[in-house]
Scaffold this motif. Structure first.
Motif, PDB file in Angstrom:
ATOM      1  N   ALA A  32       0.832  -1.214   0.000  1.00  0.00           N
ATOM      2  CA  ALA A  32       0.000   0.000   0.000  1.00  0.00           C
ATOM      3  C   ALA A  32       0.861   1.257   0.000  1.00  0.00           C
ATOM      4  O   ALA A  32       0.546   2.239  -0.692  1.00  0.00           O
ATOM      5  N   VAL A  33       1.947   1.246   0.772  1.00  0.00           N
ATOM      6  CA  VAL A  33       2.846   2.394   0.819  1.00  0.00           C
ATOM      7  C   VAL A  33       3.486   2.639  -0.549  1.00  0.00           C
ATOM      8  O   VAL A  33       3.590   3.791  -1.017  1.00  0.00           O
ATOM      9  N   ILE A  34       3.910   1.572  -1.197  1.00  0.00           N
ATOM     10  CA  ILE A  34       4.543   1.708  -2.520  1.00  0.00           C
ATOM     11  C   ILE A  34       3.542   2.233  -3.542  1.00  0.00           C
ATOM     12  O   ILE A  34       3.856   3.112  -4.357  1.00  0.00           O
ATOM     13  N   GLN A  35       2.312   1.710  -3.506  1.00  0.00           N
ATOM     14  CA  GLN A  35       1.287   2.179  -4.441  1.00  0.00           C
ATOM     15  C   GLN A  35       0.976   3.659  -4.228  1.00  0.00           C
ATOM     16  O   GLN A  35       0.808   4.411  -5.197  1.00  0.00           O
ATOM     17  N   ALA A  36       0.932   4.070  -2.966  1.00  0.00           N
ATOM     18  CA  ALA A  36       0.682   5.485  -2.674  1.00  0.00           C
ATOM     19  C   ALA A  36       1.835   6.357  -3.149  1.00  0.00           C
ATOM     20  O   ALA A  36       1.632   7.481  -3.638  1.00  0.00           O
ATOM     21  N   SER A  37       3.055   5.860  -3.046  1.00  0.00           N
ATOM     22  CA  SER A  37       4.230   6.615  -3.509  1.00  0.00           C
ATOM     23  C   SER A  37       4.195   6.785  -5.022  1.00  0.00           C
ATOM     24  O   SER A  37       4.496   7.865  -5.550  1.00  0.00           O
ATOM     25  N   LEU A  38       3.834   5.721  -5.749  1.00  0.00           N
ATOM     26  CA  LEU A  38       3.776   5.800  -7.213  1.00  0.00           C
ATOM     27  C   LEU A  38       2.683   6.750  -7.673  1.00  0.00           C
ATOM     28  O   LEU A  38       2.813   7.403  -8.717  1.00  0.00           O
ATOM     29  N   ALA A  39       1.599   6.854  -6.900  1.00  0.00           N
ATOM     30  CA  ALA A  39       0.501   7.751  -7.271  1.00  0.00           C
ATOM     31  C   ALA A  39       0.907   9.216  -7.211  1.00  0.00           C
ATOM     32  O   ALA A  39       0.272  10.071  -7.829  1.00  0.00           O
ATOM     33  N   LYS A  40       1.976   9.516  -6.489  1.00  0.00           N
ATOM     34  CA  LYS A  40       2.442  10.901  -6.370  1.00  0.00           C
ATOM     35  C   LYS A  40       3.292  11.346  -7.565  1.00  0.00           C
ATOM     36  O   LYS A  40       3.547  12.536  -7.728  1.00  0.00           O
ATOM     37  N   ILE A  41       3.737  10.401  -8.371  1.00  0.00           N
ATOM     38  CA  ILE A  41       4.606  10.718  -9.511  1.00  0.00           C
ATOM     39  C   ILE A  41       3.730  11.044 -10.712  1.00  0.00           C
ATOM     40  O   ILE A  41       2.982  10.182 -11.210  1.00  0.00           O
ATOM     41  N   ASP A  42       3.805  12.275 -11.195  1.00  0.00           N
ATOM     42  CA  ASP A  42       2.925  12.714 -12.283  1.00  0.00           C
ATOM     43  C   ASP A  42       3.195  11.988 -13.593  1.00  0.00           C
ATOM     44  O   ASP A  42       2.271  11.733 -14.370  1.00  0.00           O
ATOM     45  N   ASN A  43       4.446  11.673 -13.872  1.00  0.00           N
ATOM     46  CA  ASN A  43       4.794  11.123 -15.184  1.00  0.00           C
ATOM     47  C   ASN A  43       4.401   9.661 -15.361  1.00  0.00           C
ATOM     48  O   ASN A  43       4.379   9.155 -16.491  1.00  0.00           O
ATOM     49  N   ILE A  44       4.121   8.965 -14.273  1.00  0.00           N
ATOM     50  CA  ILE A  44       3.762   7.551 -14.379  1.00  0.00           C
ATOM     51  C   ILE A  44       2.386   7.421 -15.021  1.00  0.00           C
ATOM     52  O   ILE A  44       1.433   8.091 -14.628  1.00  0.00           O
ATOM     53  N   SER A  45       2.282   6.546 -16.015  1.00  0.00           N
ATOM     54  CA  SER A  45       1.026   6.366 -16.741  1.00  0.00           C
ATOM     55  C   SER A  45      -0.047   5.791 -15.829  1.00  0.00           C
ATOM     56  O   SER A  45       0.196   4.831 -15.084  1.00  0.00           O
ATOM     57  N   GLU A  74      -3.122   5.153 -17.353  1.00  0.00           N
ATOM     58  CA  GLU A  74      -3.923   4.330 -18.263  1.00  0.00           C
ATOM     59  C   GLU A  74      -3.579   2.852 -18.082  1.00  0.00           C
ATOM     60  O   GLU A  74      -4.458   1.991 -18.126  1.00  0.00           O
ATOM     61  N   ARG A  75      -2.288   2.585 -17.917  1.00  0.00           N
ATOM     62  CA  ARG A  75      -1.838   1.235 -17.562  1.00  0.00           C
ATOM     63  C   ARG A  75      -1.340   1.318 -16.125  1.00  0.00           C
ATOM     64  O   ARG A  75      -0.198   1.686 -15.867  1.00  0.00           O
ATOM     65  N   ALA A  76      -2.227   1.000 -15.202  1.00  0.00           N
ATOM     66  CA  ALA A  76      -1.959   1.222 -13.783  1.00  0.00           C
ATOM     67  C   ALA A  76      -0.739   0.442 -13.308  1.00  0.00           C
ATOM     68  O   ALA A  76      -0.486  -0.682 -13.766  1.00  0.00           O
ATOM     69  N   PRO A  77       0.045   1.014 -12.394  1.00  0.00           N
ATOM     70  CA  PRO A  77       1.205   0.304 -11.851  1.00  0.00           C
ATOM     71  C   PRO A  77       0.784  -0.982 -11.139  1.00  0.00           C
ATOM     72  O   PRO A  77      -0.300  -1.072 -10.560  1.00  0.00           O
ATOM     73  N   LEU A  78       1.654  -1.976 -11.195  1.00  0.00           N
ATOM     74  CA  LEU A  78       1.413  -3.249 -10.521  1.00  0.00           C
ATOM     75  C   LEU A  78       2.433  -3.421  -9.408  1.00  0.00           C
ATOM     76  O   LEU A  78       3.641  -3.259  -9.637  1.00  0.00           O
ATOM     77  N   VAL A  79       1.954  -3.778  -8.205  1.00  0.00           N
ATOM     78  CA  VAL A  79       2.826  -3.995  -7.050  1.00  0.00           C
ATOM     79  C   VAL A  79       2.367  -5.276  -6.367  1.00  0.00           C
ATOM     80  O   VAL A  79       1.174  -5.434  -6.078  1.00  0.00           O
ATOM     81  N   GLY A  80       3.281  -6.176  -6.099  1.00  0.00           N
ATOM     82  CA  GLY A  80       2.923  -7.427  -5.442  1.00  0.00           C
ATOM     83  C   GLY A  80       4.154  -8.217  -5.052  1.00  0.00           C
ATOM     84  O   GLY A  80       5.291  -7.841  -5.362  1.00  0.00           O
ATOM     85  N   ILE A  81       3.920  -9.344  -4.351  1.00  0.00           N
ATOM     86  CA  ILE A  81       5.032 -10.192  -3.921  1.00  0.00           C
ATOM     87  C   ILE A  81       5.601 -10.918  -5.143  1.00  0.00           C
ATOM     88  O   ILE A  81       4.895 -11.650  -5.832  1.00  0.00           O
ATOM     89  N   ASP A  82       6.870 -10.709  -5.390  1.00  0.00           N
ATOM     90  CA  ASP A  82       7.521 -11.289  -6.561  1.00  0.00           C
ATOM     91  C   ASP A  82       8.251 -12.597  -6.230  1.00  0.00           C
ATOM     92  O   ASP A  82       8.236 -13.538  -7.021  1.00  0.00           O
ATOM     93  N   ASP A  83       8.878 -12.642  -5.047  1.00  0.00           N
ATOM     94  CA  ASP A  83       9.683 -13.817  -4.729  1.00  0.00           C
ATOM     95  C   ASP A  83       9.938 -13.866  -3.224  1.00  0.00           C
ATOM     96  O   ASP A  83       9.926 -12.834  -2.543  1.00  0.00           O
ATOM     97  N   PHE A  84      10.169 -15.095  -2.729  1.00  0.00           N
ATOM     98  CA  PHE A  84      10.565 -15.294  -1.327  1.00  0.00           C
ATOM     99  C   PHE A  84      12.058 -15.622  -1.317  1.00  0.00           C
ATOM    100  O   PHE A  84      12.453 -16.765  -1.575  1.00  0.00           O
TER     101      PHE A  84
END
Length: 274
Positions: free
Chosen positions: A196-209, A211-221
């Motif tokens: 949630a913190v990472i998603q909120a941080s990305l929402a503050k960046i104006d240049n990030i698209s 239209e294709r929403a950013p994806l954040v999730g567990i990638d690996d253990f």
């Protein structure tokens, strides 16, 4: 000396008779050619404006306009030669023979032109798109019949011959480029909170698209951390600027949220021999 004078007089008489006989034809041919070039330029400009009104791609518009202009000039040149009483049939035969020889000598160049025509008509990409082909990537700046010009955020220009584009695997991400990041957090941290913190941080960046929403999730253990995968689209012309800004924003946000980013750890045990 007298013989040379006679030859000079004969040449002068021949030139004078030629201009007296064909002066009107020459003037007429020049006028026809000048009017033809002027009309061809005007029609070419009208074609470009018409294509712009129809929202046709700028590359295709320029190609159509240039083709129309060349056809008109060739037709006018044939008419001008006819005014001089010159038959164009021998020229057509000579041009055909020269074209055959030139075709054999310039197969690579002609293949580039053929590939360029294919790109302009099929339009797998247009000016402004971001493409990756033959191991290079960049934003399309210009498309010519012989080559395609790419540019990147550092204003480095990359020229790719069109025959190396057609028939190859081509990736087109349009205006944006995909950024992929991985951040490791401690196993004791709250993963949902971190995401949630990472998603909120990305929402503050104006240049990030958006239209294709950013994806954040567990990638690996991993051994020492849970790796959080981050994927977002950034404009190609400011890709690294946006990526670095996002990294700084994410790092500060995780630090404020007391989410630990661990360093690699390894536990070593020493066994004593009895």
């Amino acid at each position: 000396m007298e013989q040379e004078l006679e030859q000079a007089q004969a040449i002068y008489k021949l030139i004078t008779e030629f201009f007296i006989t064909y002066s009107f034809q020459i003037v007429g041919a020049i006028i026809v050619l000048a009017i033809g070039i002027f009309v061809a330029s005007k029609i070419s400009n009208l074609v470009i404006k018409l294509c712009e009104k129809k929202n046709i791609d700028v590359t295709l518009s320029r190609f159509i306009a240039s083709t129309v202009k060349i056809i008109i000039i060739v037709m006018v040149a044939i008419i001008a030669l006819g005014k001089l009483g010159i038959s164009v049939t021998p020229f057509v035969a000579v041009i055909g023979a020269m074209s055959l020889g030139a075709g054999l000598a310039m197969q690579g160049l002609l293949s580039n032109y053929g590939a360029g025509l294919n790109i302009i008509l099929a339009r797998p990409f247009v000016v402004g798109d971001t493409i990756r082909v033959q191991g290079v990537a960049g934003q399309v700046k210009e498309v010519h019949l012989a080559y395609t010009l790419l540019t990147d955020e550092d204003n480095v220009e990359i020229i790719i011959p069109n025959r190396h584009i057609v028939g190859e695997i081509l990736q087109n991400s349009h205006n944006d480029t995909l950024a992929e990041e991985i951040i490791g957090i401690a196993y004791s941290s709250d993963t949902n909170k971190a995401i949630a913190v990472i998603q909120a941080s990305l929402a503050k960046i104006d240049n990030i698209s958006q239209e294709r929403a950013p994806l954040v999730g567990i990638d690996d253990f991993a051994d020492s951390s849970i790796n959080i995968g981050i994927r977002f689209w950034a404009p190609t012309n400011c890709y690294f600027e946006t990526k670095y800004q996002a990294n700084a924003e994410i790092f500060d946000a995780l630090k404020k949220a007391n989410i630990t980013i661990p360093f690699p750890q390894r536990e070593v045990r020493l066994l004593k021999e009895e």
